[in-house]
Design a protein around this motif. Structure first.
Motif, PDB file in Angstrom:
ATOM      1  N   ASN A   1     -42.068 -59.543 -37.261  1.00 33.90           N
ATOM      2  CA  ASN A   1     -41.668 -58.555 -36.263  1.00 33.90           C
ATOM      3  C   ASN A   1     -40.219 -58.127 -36.499  1.00 33.90           C
TER       4      ASN A   1
ATOM      5  N   ARG B   1     -49.062 -52.495 -34.744  1.00 36.36           N
ATOM      6  CA  ARG B   1     -48.388 -52.615 -36.019  1.00 36.36           C
ATOM      7  C   ARG B   1     -48.695 -51.427 -36.929  1.00 36.36           C
TER       8      ARG B   1
ATOM      9  N   ILE C   1     -44.904 -50.388 -33.571  1.00 34.49           N
ATOM     10  CA  ILE C   1     -43.814 -51.247 -34.029  1.00 34.49           C
ATOM     11  C   ILE C   1     -43.922 -51.431 -35.532  1.00 34.49           C
TER      12      ILE C   1
ATOM     13  N   ASP D   1     -37.260 -53.502 -32.762  1.00 33.72           N
ATOM     14  CA  ASP D   1     -38.446 -53.176 -31.957  1.00 33.72           C
ATOM     15  C   ASP D   1     -38.479 -54.018 -30.690  1.00 33.72           C
TER      16      ASP D   1
ATOM     17  N   GLY E   1     -47.810 -53.922 -28.541  1.00 29.90           N
ATOM     18  CA  GLY E   1     -47.331 -53.416 -29.813  1.00 29.90           C
ATOM     19  C   GLY E   1     -48.481 -53.118 -30.754  1.00 29.90           C
TER      20      GLY E   1
ATOM     21  N   LEU F   1     -38.288 -52.569 -26.814  1.00 27.86           N
ATOM     22  CA  LEU F   1     -39.285 -52.891 -25.795  1.00 27.86           C
ATOM     23  C   LEU F   1     -38.622 -53.521 -24.573  1.00 27.86           C
TER      24      LEU F   1
ATOM     25  N   GLN G   1     -47.288 -49.228 -27.908  1.00 25.61           N
ATOM     26  CA  GLN G   1     -46.003 -48.902 -28.525  1.00 25.61           C
ATOM     27  C   GLN G   1     -46.060 -49.251 -30.001  1.00 25.61           C
TER      28      GLN G   1
ATOM     29  N   HIS H   1     -43.681 -53.768 -39.137  1.00 25.70           N
ATOM     30  CA  HIS H   1     -44.291 -55.038 -39.543  1.00 25.70           C
ATOM     31  C   HIS H   1     -43.845 -55.328 -40.963  1.00 25.70           C
TER      32      HIS H   1
ATOM     33  N   VAL I   1     -46.611 -58.919 -30.413  1.00 24.82           N
ATOM     34  CA  VAL I   1     -45.573 -58.253 -29.612  1.00 24.82           C
ATOM     35  C   VAL I   1     -46.218 -57.570 -28.414  1.00 24.82           C
TER      36      VAL I   1
END
Length: 262
Positions: free
Chosen positions: A104, A131, A203, A108, A129, A112, A201, A205, A166
């Motif tokens: 992660n 990815r 994010i 990010d 989250g 959040l 959301q 990776h 996440v």
């Protein structure tokens, strides 16, 4: 003159860790950089009975970072138990969860945390989250592409990446959920069952910083089938009773289990 005690954090970042001595230090250093200038936050590591130097690496950073806390399980109890322990010990009204393996991205997690810090929506959402450009092995990506549509079909789960570690949610909402090992893989349908909408959301990776994955595809698949059946049973046995809000403005619905213990 009496000193004013520091304000309680708004957001607690909860990070379960098991045998992540090769990763955890770099992860915490990255979070320190990402949260530079932030206030009213804390990061809570849950050492899930590690047999390596994971706890020692965390304690080294605790001397450097005043916002860092550690709770250690006496024996390995699993990721779901780690998240539950994190929620019980968290001081923030909102929780943001992440993995300890370095996959992660720290910025990010900060984004959040900033998003939910002042969020007062009722019912509060679960923010999951998703990815992008996932950096896992081909076999794990293929397994997820098979499993996610099955889950979505069976549970009406609108989350395309429910395995992502996440997520953000209100602490009090999470503590009302039923507790079982594997629940962390079913948070979107469980939160929905209790009336909380889902928000997504994207994010980043990355590949692991070090160490090794704790799961095999076959083990994850076999456990997932059993858990899926359990969640389907739970959905059938849970119902909502509508009620008028009380004088203190309690929620307008009270969830009850329809199982008759007698």
């Amino acid at each position: 003159m009496t000193e004013t005690p520091p304000a309680a954090p708004r957001v607690t970042v909860v990070m379960p860790a098991w045998d992540e001595e090769d990763c955890i230090g770099a992860v915490l250093d990255e979070l320190a950089e990402a949260f530079a200038g932030a206030d009213r936050f804390e990061i809570l590591c849950i050492d899930d009975g590690s047999t390596d130097a994971t706890a020692a690496r965390i304690r080294e950073r605790m001397a450097r970072y005043p916002w860092l806390r550690l709770v250690a399980h006496r024996r390995r109890s699993g990721k779901s138990a780690g998240l539950r322990t994190g929620a019980e010990w968290a001081r923030g009204a909102w929780i943001v969860t992440m993995d300890a393996d370095g996959q992660n991205v720290g910025t990010d997690i900060r984004a959040l945390a900033d998003r939910v810090a002042g969020l007062e929506a009722r019912p509060s959402p679960l923010i999951a989250g998703i990815r992008t450009a996932r950096q896992d092995t081909l076999s794990r990506r293929v397994a997820s592409k098979i499993a996610n549509p099955i889950r979505q079909w069976a549970l009406g789960d609108a989350c395309p990446d429910s395995g992502c570690g996440v997520k953000a949610y209100r602490r009090d909402a999470f503590l009302r959920l039923p507790v079982f090992e594997g629940m962390h893989r079913f948070l979107p349908p469980l939160f929905n069952l209790y009336g909380h909408p889902l928000e997504l959301q994207p994010i980043g990776h990355r590949p692991r910083h070090g160490g090794a994955s704790k799961y095999t595809n076959w083990r994850r698949a076999l456990v997932g089938i059993v858990d899926l059946l359990g969640v389907l049973w739970l959905r059938r046995r849970t119902a909502v009773a509508e009620a008028d809000p009380g004088p203190e403005g309690q929620p307008a619905g009270t969830w009850v289990n329809t199982h008759d213990p007698y």
